[in-house]
Scaffold this motif. Structure first.
Motif, short mmCIF file in Angstrom:
data_model
loop_
_atom_site.label_atom_id
_atom_site.label_comp_id
_atom_site.label_asym_id
_atom_site.label_seq_id
_atom_site.Cartn_x
_atom_site.Cartn_y
_atom_site.Cartn_z
N PRO A 40 0.82 -1.22 0.00
CA PRO A 40 0.00 0.00 0.00
C PRO A 40 0.85 1.26 0.00
N GLY A 41 0.58 2.14 -0.95
CA GLY A 41 1.27 3.42 -1.02
C GLY A 41 2.67 3.35 -1.61
N LYS A 42 3.06 2.19 -2.11
CA LYS A 42 4.40 2.03 -2.66
C LYS A 42 4.33 1.55 -4.11
N GLU A 43 5.43 1.74 -4.82
CA GLU A 43 5.53 1.22 -6.17
C GLU A 43 5.78 -0.29 -6.13
N ARG A 44 5.46 -0.93 -7.25
CA ARG A 44 5.71 -2.37 -7.34
C ARG A 44 7.22 -2.61 -7.32
N GLU A 45 7.64 -3.62 -6.58
CA GLU A 45 9.06 -3.91 -6.45
C GLU A 45 9.31 -5.41 -6.66
N GLY A 46 10.50 -5.72 -7.14
CA GLY A 46 10.89 -7.11 -7.32
C GLY A 46 11.22 -7.75 -5.99
N VAL A 47 10.80 -8.98 -5.83
CA VAL A 47 11.03 -9.73 -4.59
C VAL A 47 12.03 -10.86 -4.81
N ALA A 48 11.83 -11.63 -5.87
CA ALA A 48 12.71 -12.79 -6.13
C ALA A 48 12.65 -13.14 -7.61
N THR A 49 13.74 -13.67 -8.12
CA THR A 49 13.78 -14.16 -9.50
C THR A 49 14.37 -15.57 -9.53
N THR A 57 17.71 -15.01 -7.26
CA THR A 57 18.13 -13.78 -6.60
C THR A 57 16.97 -13.28 -5.75
N TYR A 58 17.30 -12.53 -4.72
CA TYR A 58 16.30 -12.03 -3.80
C TYR A 58 16.56 -10.57 -3.47
N ALA A 59 15.49 -9.84 -3.22
CA ALA A 59 15.62 -8.51 -2.67
C ALA A 59 16.21 -8.63 -1.27
N ASP A 60 16.99 -7.63 -0.88
CA ASP A 60 17.64 -7.68 0.42
C ASP A 60 16.63 -7.86 1.56
N SER A 61 15.46 -7.28 1.39
CA SER A 61 14.47 -7.29 2.47
C SER A 61 13.88 -8.68 2.73
N VAL A 62 14.05 -9.63 1.80
CA VAL A 62 13.44 -10.94 1.97
C VAL A 62 14.46 -12.07 1.98
N LYS A 63 15.72 -11.76 1.85
CA LYS A 63 16.75 -12.80 1.84
C LYS A 63 16.71 -13.62 3.13
N GLY A 64 16.74 -14.92 2.98
CA GLY A 64 16.70 -15.82 4.12
C GLY A 64 15.30 -16.05 4.67
N LEU A 65 14.31 -15.31 4.15
CA LEU A 65 12.93 -15.44 4.63
C LEU A 65 12.02 -16.01 3.57
N PHE A 66 12.21 -15.61 2.33
CA PHE A 66 11.40 -16.06 1.21
C PHE A 66 12.21 -17.01 0.34
N THR A 67 11.53 -17.97 -0.29
CA THR A 67 12.17 -18.89 -1.21
C THR A 67 11.35 -19.02 -2.47
N ILE A 68 11.98 -18.76 -3.60
CA ILE A 68 11.33 -18.96 -4.90
C ILE A 68 11.73 -20.34 -5.42
N SER A 69 10.77 -21.06 -5.95
CA SER A 69 11.06 -22.40 -6.47
C SER A 69 10.11 -22.71 -7.61
N LYS A 70 10.44 -23.78 -8.33
CA LYS A 70 9.59 -24.17 -9.46
C LYS A 70 9.50 -25.68 -9.53
N ASP A 71 8.31 -26.17 -9.74
CA ASP A 71 8.06 -27.59 -9.98
C ASP A 71 7.95 -27.76 -11.49
N ASP A 72 9.00 -28.26 -12.11
CA ASP A 72 9.02 -28.35 -13.56
C ASP A 72 7.99 -29.36 -14.08
N ALA A 73 7.71 -30.38 -13.30
CA ALA A 73 6.75 -31.39 -13.75
C ALA A 73 5.35 -30.78 -13.86
N LYS A 74 5.01 -29.91 -12.90
CA LYS A 74 3.70 -29.27 -12.91
C LYS A 74 3.73 -27.92 -13.60
#
Length: 121
Positions: A40-49, A57-74
């Motif tokens: 709210p009240g902020k511009e869209r920002e990247g979180v993880a790629t 890669t992760y934004a500094d604010s979420v490193k160690g807290l968020f995890t991006i992953s992909k299930d290639d089968a699904k």
């Protein structure tokens, strides 16, 4: 490429949420998938790629807290969010681009519809 999101919701501070993004269409080759958020009240920002080789890669604010992953089968992309804080509240979007990863919103050509994550303190 089409992206359809699910997940999100409301949780208390310190809790966890998992976001999902179902990917359809032609995605073979060098590409990048990402999660962005708009608080709210902020511009869209990247979180993880995540690139097609699994590099992340992760934004500094979420490193160690968020995890991006992909299930290639699904062909689903995920964002696991742990130890959530009130400032993590916002609309989260998955996104797709060809070639190298970046956090530049304008580089991404396909977007999910967005899903809300609300963290109460």
């Amino acid at each position: 490429v089409q992206l359809v999101q699910s997940g999100g919701g409301s949780v208390q501070a310190g809790g966890s949420l998992r976001l999902s993004c179902a990917v359809s269409g032609w995605t073979y080759g060098w590409h990048c998938m990402a999660w962005f958020r708009q608080s709210p009240g902020k511009e869209r920002e990247g979180v993880a790629t995540r690139d097609n080789s699994g590099g992340t890669t992760y934004a500094d604010s979420v490193k160690g807290l968020f995890t991006i992953s992909k299930d290639d089968a699904k062909n689903n992309l995920y964002l696991q969010m742990n130890s959530l804080k009130a400032e993590d509240t916002g609309m989260y979007y998955c996104a797709f681009k060809w070639r190298e990863c970046s956090f530049r919103e304008a580089d991404f050509g396909a977007w999910g519809q967005g899903t809300q994550a609300t963290v109460s303190s």
